[in-house]
Design an enzyme around this catalytic site. Structure first.
Site, PDB file in Angstrom:
ATOM      1  N   GLN A 125      32.278  36.064  51.886  1.00 48.62           N
ATOM      2  CA  GLN A 125      32.761  37.676  51.587  1.00 48.62           C
ATOM      3  C   GLN A 125      32.212  38.390  49.597  1.00 48.62           C
ATOM      4  OE1 GLN A 125      36.837  37.340  50.019  1.00 48.62           O
ATOM      5  NE2 GLN A 125      37.391  39.135  50.548  1.00 48.62           N
ATOM      6  N   GLY A 126      31.850  38.960  50.100  1.00 45.82           N
ATOM      7  CA  GLY A 126      30.637  40.127  48.868  1.00 45.82           C
ATOM      8  C   GLY A 126      31.066  40.875  48.276  1.00 45.82           C
ATOM      9  N   SER A 128      33.019  40.334  44.695  1.00 44.19           N
ATOM     10  CA  SER A 128      33.211  39.990  43.176  1.00 44.19           C
ATOM     11  C   SER A 128      32.289  39.910  42.527  1.00 44.19           C
ATOM     12  CB  SER A 128      34.033  38.364  42.312  1.00 44.19           C
ATOM     13  OG  SER A 128      34.862  38.395  42.935  1.00 44.19           O
ATOM     14  N   GLU A 243      43.758  38.478  54.149  1.00 43.31           N
ATOM     15  CA  GLU A 243      43.964  37.581  52.938  1.00 43.31           C
ATOM     16  C   GLU A 243      44.962  37.104  52.208  1.00 43.31           C
ATOM     17  OE1 GLU A 243      41.351  38.043  50.043  1.00 43.31           O
ATOM     18  OE2 GLU A 243      40.310  35.774  50.754  1.00 43.31           O
ATOM     19  N   ASN A 371      47.132  35.205  40.264  1.00 38.53           N
ATOM     20  CA  ASN A 371      47.980  35.948  40.393  1.00 38.53           C
ATOM     21  C   ASN A 371      49.086  36.861  38.774  1.00 38.53           C
ATOM     22  OD1 ASN A 371      48.307  33.607  41.667  1.00 38.53           O
ATOM     23  ND2 ASN A 371      50.258  32.332  41.155  1.00 38.53           N
ATOM     24  N   GLU A 372      48.031  36.821  37.567  1.00 40.95           N
ATOM     25  CA  GLU A 372      49.175  38.172  36.779  1.00 40.95           C
ATOM     26  C   GLU A 372      48.693  39.256  37.599  1.00 40.95           C
ATOM     27  OE1 GLU A 372      46.304  36.349  36.014  1.00 40.95           O
ATOM     28  OE2 GLU A 372      48.042  34.930  35.141  1.00 40.95           O
TER      29      GLU A 372
HETATM   30  C1  LIG Z   1      38.095  28.804  44.063  1.00 44.60           C
HETATM   31  C2  LIG Z   1      37.791  30.440  44.052  1.00 44.60           C
HETATM   32  C3  LIG Z   1      36.999  31.375  45.630  1.00 44.60           C
HETATM   33  C4  LIG Z   1      36.626  32.779  45.137  1.00 44.60           C
HETATM   34  N1  LIG Z   1      35.733  32.780  46.895  1.00 44.60           N
HETATM   35  C5  LIG Z   1      34.986  34.426  45.938  1.00 44.60           C
HETATM   36  C6  LIG Z   1      34.374  35.004  47.235  1.00 44.60           C
HETATM   37  O1  LIG Z   1      34.722  34.369  48.290  1.00 44.60           O
HETATM   38  N2  LIG Z   1      34.491  36.807  47.762  1.00 44.60           N
HETATM   39  C7  LIG Z   1      34.546  37.061  46.215  1.00 44.60           C
HETATM   40  O2  LIG Z   1      34.163  38.386  47.021  1.00 44.60           O
HETATM   41  N3  LIG Z   1      34.638  36.704  45.438  1.00 44.60           N
HETATM   42  C8  LIG Z   1      35.927  35.722  45.402  1.00 44.60           C
HETATM   43  N4  LIG Z   1      36.160  35.120  43.950  1.00 44.60           N
HETATM   44  C9  LIG Z   1      36.352  34.917  43.066  1.00 44.60           C
HETATM   45  C10 LIG Z   1      38.062  35.970  42.626  1.00 44.60           C
HETATM   46  O3  LIG Z   1      37.742  36.935  43.197  1.00 44.60           O
HETATM   47  C11 LIG Z   1      37.938  36.164  41.453  1.00 44.60           C
HETATM   48  O4  LIG Z   1      37.682  35.009  40.800  1.00 44.60           O
HETATM   49  C12 LIG Z   1      39.053  36.861  40.827  1.00 44.60           C
HETATM   50  O5  LIG Z   1      39.568  37.941  41.478  1.00 44.60           O
HETATM   51  C13 LIG Z   1      39.529  37.343  39.123  1.00 44.60           C
HETATM   52  O6  LIG Z   1      37.884  37.839  39.259  1.00 44.60           O
HETATM   53  P1  LIG Z   1      37.793  37.372  37.654  1.00 44.60           P
HETATM   54  O7  LIG Z   1      37.221  35.805  37.423  1.00 44.60           O
HETATM   55  O8  LIG Z   1      36.588  38.101  37.307  1.00 44.60           O
HETATM   56  O9  LIG Z   1      38.418  37.806  36.818  1.00 44.60           O
HETATM   57  P2  LIG Z   1      39.034  38.851  35.820  1.00 44.60           P
HETATM   58  O10 LIG Z   1      39.417  39.888  36.389  1.00 44.60           O
HETATM   59  O11 LIG Z   1      38.048  38.741  35.004  1.00 44.60           O
HETATM   60  O12 LIG Z   1      40.045  38.413  34.861  1.00 44.60           O
HETATM   61  C14 LIG Z   1      40.439  37.149  33.942  1.00 44.60           C
HETATM   62  C15 LIG Z   1      41.634  37.132  33.810  1.00 44.60           C
HETATM   63  O13 LIG Z   1      42.196  37.904  33.393  1.00 44.60           O
HETATM   64  C16 LIG Z   1      43.039  38.362  33.530  1.00 44.60           C
HETATM   65  N5  LIG Z   1      43.677  40.119  34.110  1.00 44.60           N
HETATM   66  C17 LIG Z   1      42.790  41.000  34.809  1.00 44.60           C
HETATM   67  N6  LIG Z   1      43.180  41.888  34.799  1.00 44.60           N
HETATM   68  C18 LIG Z   1      44.434  42.470  34.334  1.00 44.60           C
HETATM   69  C19 LIG Z   1      45.804  43.521  34.656  1.00 44.60           C
HETATM   70  N7  LIG Z   1      45.566  43.895  34.970  1.00 44.60           N
HETATM   71  N8  LIG Z   1      47.175  42.563  34.783  1.00 44.60           N
HETATM   72  C20 LIG Z   1      47.001  41.196  33.645  1.00 44.60           C
HETATM   73  N9  LIG Z   1      45.963  40.233  33.791  1.00 44.60           N
HETATM   74  C21 LIG Z   1      44.528  41.095  33.950  1.00 44.60           C
HETATM   75  C22 LIG Z   1      43.373  37.664  35.275  1.00 44.60           C
HETATM   76  O14 LIG Z   1      44.203  37.654  36.254  1.00 44.60           O
HETATM   77  C23 LIG Z   1      42.648  36.674  34.898  1.00 44.60           C
HETATM   78  O15 LIG Z   1      43.623  35.858  34.141  1.00 44.60           O
HETATM   79  C24 LIG Z   1      36.893  33.034  44.329  1.00 44.60           C
HETATM   80  C25 LIG Z   1      37.015  32.760  43.293  1.00 44.60           C
HETATM   81  C26 LIG Z   1      37.563  30.982  43.466  1.00 44.60           C
HETATM   82  C27 LIG Z   1      38.431  30.508  42.109  1.00 44.60           C
END
Ligand SMILES: Cc1cc2nc3c(=O)[nH]c(=O)nc-3n(C[C@H](O)[C@H](O)[C@H](O)COP(=O)(O)OP(=O)(O)OC[C@H]3O[C@@H](n4cnc5c(N)ncnc54)[C@H](O)[C@@H]3O)c2cc1C
Length: 388
Positions: A125-126, A128, A243, A371-372
């Protein structure tokens, strides 16, 4: 309310139980985050599919069993009870499959669904990107149309199992002048195309469970687009619904962990009872797993009568991810220093089954929408609070 299974449901349970008893590998497969383990899990997908158990809710003509959600829950209970392998093609069968059925052309369904069901094509799944995780509408990776192709340039990250997967479904910016969720397009592409570089990222357990993917003038035929050009957001929201809704994590998974935790506690009771809060945590874990199961049965019954899941999917996601953390943390407290041994350590004995789960549980509050973000959704859509 009648909390009983029908005769047909009991027969269904007996059928899947019998099949699993005959087919589940006697020795556990290697992790699907290793090359060998990935291949073993792919073969398991083919075995499951040969019995039409790959995705029981898929229609019969597509290799499924046309099951309703209650039958799906029963299937999952038996699957976890039997200790069957994790699903390497979860992104395909649970997320992309139903989206393809809703948005795909007849040709796309014919081409992709049978190969997905049999594990011939494992999907990643692409979505992020660096700078576009929680804020998915900030996607910058481009797919610009040139005649009958899209030309893709940019980067994706955190792509689960992309190191060995065959295909990617992703969202790309097809209109370079567009903003936010406008001008995005949903594209399906093989991961071996020229111009694609896949760099593994090691997880906490040291295995390359993720990858970052770089696209350098990658050409993908327009016929690989899912849905209309510029409408990718709507298509992706359908996938996100699957999902975050019921299918990503069935309650049976947590019931199985809760049962294992109770068993671990019983076997280590003398030392564990030195701290009474451990006993409380074990009891709470078991009760929460049961409560989540009952709540899911209720949701499933409502959905079968035409209801919608809506923001309740967010409460579910927070509940199971926090429960998973509680159960694994409690197991670690029972095991003490032994719990830190990696599964391959010589003195590990049965402590090794917990460390991987403990490390993976840390990711539960992050993937499938943090979860946020779920709390923001609950605040805005369920409680009517102002936007965060
Ligand atoms: C095990 C695992 C598997 C994954 N697999 C995939 C995959 O197959 N394909 C894919 O595309 N992605 C995948 N991901 C990525 C995942 O979807 C992202 O890590 C997730 O959506 C968070 O984005 P980020 O890491 O850029 O963190 P950020 O969005 O930068 O967030 C950083 C922190 O800020 C908080 N935050 C951000 N915005 C807000 C807001 N508006 N209000 C309150 N808090 C906020 C977040 O909750 C987090 O604690 C995977 C992640 C994990 C851990």
């Amino acid at each position: 309310m009648k909390l009983e299974y029908t005769a047909a449901q009991r027969a269904f349970r007996a059928e899947i139980r019998g099949w699993l008893e005959q087919h589940v590998p006697k020795t556990p497969l290697q992790s699907f985050d290793t090359k060998e383990g990935f291949q073993q899990h792919r073969e398991w997908e083919a075995t499951l599919n040969s019995g039409h158990w790959g995705m029981v809710t898929w229609p019969k003509e597509l290799g499924g069993r046309g099951c309703d959600l209650i039958e799906w829950l029963i299937f999952e209970e038996e699957y976890w009870r039997a200790g069957a392998p994790l699903r390497v093609n979860q992104n395909g069968v649970f997320l992309l499959g139903p989206t393809l059925m809703e948005y795909g052309t007849e040709e796309q369904k014919r081409l992709f669904l049978p190969r997905m069901a049999s594990g011939q094509d494992v999907w990643a799944q692409g979505w992020s990107e660096p700078g576009a995780g929680s804020d998915m509408a900030a996607i910058r990776c481009k797919a610009i149309r040139k005649d009958d192709h899209y030309v893709i340039n940019g980067q994706k990250i955190w792509t689960t199992r992309a190191v060995w997967a065959d295909w990617l479904f992703g969202m790309f910016r097809s209109d370079p002048d567009s903003q936010r969720h406008h001008g995005l397009t949903f594209v399906l592409l093989p991961l071996n195309l020229p111009g694609i570089t896949i760099r593994p990222i090691r997880q906490l357990n040291g295995l390359p469970g993720f990858a970052e993917i770089f696209f350098d003038d990658v050409r993908v035929p327009v016929r690989n687009r899912l849905g209309e050009e510029g409408q990718g957001w709507n298509v992706a929201m359908a996938t996100a619904g699957f999902e975050r809704g019921l299918m990503l994590r069935s309650p049976a998974r947590f019931q199985a962990t809760a049962r294992a935790l109770v068993d671990l506690y019983r076997r280590n009771r003398v030392s564990a009872d030195a701290d009474p809060s451990i006993r409380d945590a074990v009891i709470k874990s078991w009760m929460d797993a049961e409560a989540y199961t009952l709540a899911t049965y209720r949701t499933a019954s409502r959905l079968m009568k035409g209801g919608q899941i809506g923001a309740e999917a967010s409460t579910n996601k927070i509940f199971w991810s926090e429960l998973d953390l509680l159960m694994h943390e409690t197991a670690m407290r029972i095991l003490g220093p032994l719990g830190e041994l990696m599964p391959e350590a010589p003195q590990v004995s049965d402590a090794g089954r917990w460390i991987d789960g403990f490390l993976f549980a840390q990711a539960g509050p992050i993937y499938a929408g943090t979860n946020e973000i779920q709390r923001n959704i609950i605040g805005e859509r369920m409680l009517g609070l102002p936007r965060a």
